[in-house]
Design an enzyme around this catalytic site. Structure first.
Site, PDB file in Angstrom:
ATOM      1  N   HIS A  75      12.425  -0.669   4.057  1.00 24.97           N
ATOM      2  CA  HIS A  75      12.637   0.066   3.101  1.00 24.97           C
ATOM      3  C   HIS A  75      12.624   1.576   3.459  1.00 24.97           C
ATOM      4  O   HIS A  75      13.110   2.478   2.974  1.00 24.97           O
ATOM      5  CB  HIS A  75      11.496   0.092   1.979  1.00 24.97           C
TER       6      HIS A  75
ATOM      7  N   ARG B 153       7.409  -2.800  10.691  1.00 25.50           N
ATOM      8  CA  ARG B 153       7.633  -3.792   9.766  1.00 25.50           C
ATOM      9  C   ARG B 153       9.159  -3.872   9.872  1.00 25.50           C
ATOM     10  O   ARG B 153       9.999  -2.696   9.521  1.00 25.50           O
ATOM     11  CB  ARG B 153       7.425  -3.220   7.985  1.00 25.50           C
TER      12      ARG B 153
ATOM     13  N   ASP C  68       8.942  -5.719  22.672  1.00 24.06           N
ATOM     14  CA  ASP C  68       9.238  -5.241  24.000  1.00 24.06           C
ATOM     15  C   ASP C  68       9.215  -3.533  23.912  1.00 24.06           C
ATOM     16  O   ASP C  68       9.353  -3.174  24.896  1.00 24.06           O
ATOM     17  CB  ASP C  68      10.672  -5.700  23.908  1.00 24.06           C
TER      18      ASP C  68
ATOM     19  N   GLU D 268       3.519 -11.658  -0.692  1.00 24.22           N
ATOM     20  CA  GLU D 268       4.023 -11.050  -1.820  1.00 24.22           C
ATOM     21  C   GLU D 268       5.162 -11.627  -2.755  1.00 24.22           C
ATOM     22  O   GLU D 268       5.696 -10.992  -3.629  1.00 24.22           O
ATOM     23  CB  GLU D 268       4.891  -9.823  -1.321  1.00 24.22           C
TER      24      GLU D 268
ATOM     25  N   ASP E 203       5.599  -5.846  -4.532  1.00 27.20           N
ATOM     26  CA  ASP E 203       6.437  -7.046  -4.659  1.00 27.20           C
ATOM     27  C   ASP E 203       5.699  -8.190  -5.288  1.00 27.20           C
ATOM     28  O   ASP E 203       6.419  -9.274  -6.306  1.00 27.20           O
ATOM     29  CB  ASP E 203       7.151  -7.530  -3.333  1.00 27.20           C
TER      30      ASP E 203
END
Ligand code: 3PY
Ligand code: MG
Length: 256
Positions: free
Chosen positions: A48, A73, A87, A152, A178
């Site tokens: 988001h 995230r 990585d 969620e 959520d």
């Protein structure tokens, strides 16, 4: 000041509580600032938030410069990016909207080297940032890179036991916003509701029983404290935009 030579994984496995700031503004210097301000971890949000791979690349290094553990995230179902985030030096990845054990397996496949997963080799930036040789990185990677599955939705709650049973998954992370939205079929956004908080407590207990880590997103100091009492050890509190807006409106109010 955080000693980032001690990994986030070892802190959480030692039952230490780690509070993470939530970074949505794609300016790497802010990740450093949040670390210097006292956050032990900074989570860069590509779901988001405005972060892309370039701001995450620089944000991970900036968080580390600010003595904070870097967490990311990724966008929903973007499992290929998970390997890339590790990585680039992320210590943990929080995959949103994990609804099935298959989702959790896909996360583990991207996050862990064989035999646990199928992560492809190429942690050059991560090894450089952490000051370790590739061989040392490989020896530690499956232990020290944390894959967290966001719980969620009702589907995720239904499949929770199976998700928690996935080998290589390090833990779960509750998304109460959520969860409130999906449990009420879109009627309510109330992450602090008793219903959501009761379910969150159950998720924390089940994660502990399964030997997995448990994290949660919170929207207030009260909810963060409640989360800690429930057994959550990785706790998000404080979105950069909100922190900045609060400080700005307080200052502007003083001048009016
Ligand atoms: C939620 O509460 O749903 C989250 O994903 C927190 O960012
Ligand atoms: Mg969410």
């Amino acid at each position: 000041m955080t000693d980032t030579s001690v990994s986030l994984a070892s802190r959480l496995r030692a039952d230490e509580t780690v509070v993470t700031a939530w970074s949505t503004l794609a300016f790497p210097m802010l990740a450093e600032l949040l670390g210097r301000a006292g956050y032990r971890a900074v989570t860069l949000d590509m779901q988001h938030g405005a972060h892309d791979i370039a701001s995450v690349r620089d944000g991970i290094a900036a968080a580390r410069l600010g003595d904070a553990h870097a967490v990311v995230r990724p966008p929903v179902d973007d499992f290929a990016t998970v390997s890339r985030l590790f990585d680039l030096g992320a210590e943990a990845v929080i995959m949103p909207m994990v609804n099935t054990p298959e989702d959790a397996l896909a996360l583990v496949a991207a996050a862990k080297y064989p035999p646990l997963g199928a992560r492809s080799w190429g942690p050059h930036r991560a090894a450089m940032l952490q000051g370790v040789t590739p061989a040392d990185y490989l020896e530690r990677a499956n232990r020290e890179t944390i894959a967290l599955a966001m719980i969620e939705t009702p589907a995720a709650l239904e499949a929770l036991d199976e998700i928690l049973a996935v080998d290589g998954l390090d833990g779960v992370f509750v998304g109460p916003g959520d969860m409130s939205l999906t449990l009420s079929d879109g009627a309510e956004l109330n992450p602090s509701s008793e219903r959501v908080q009761t379910i969150a407590a159950d998720v924390a207990a089940k994660a502990k029983a399964a030997g997995k880590l448990a994290g949660i997103f919170t929207n207030s100091v009260e909810d963060a404290k409640r989360g800690k009492e429930m057994g959550f050890r990785f706790i998000a509190l404080g979105i950069d935009m909100g922190l900045f807006a609060d400080a700005a409106s307080s200052m502007a109010g003083k001048l009016r």
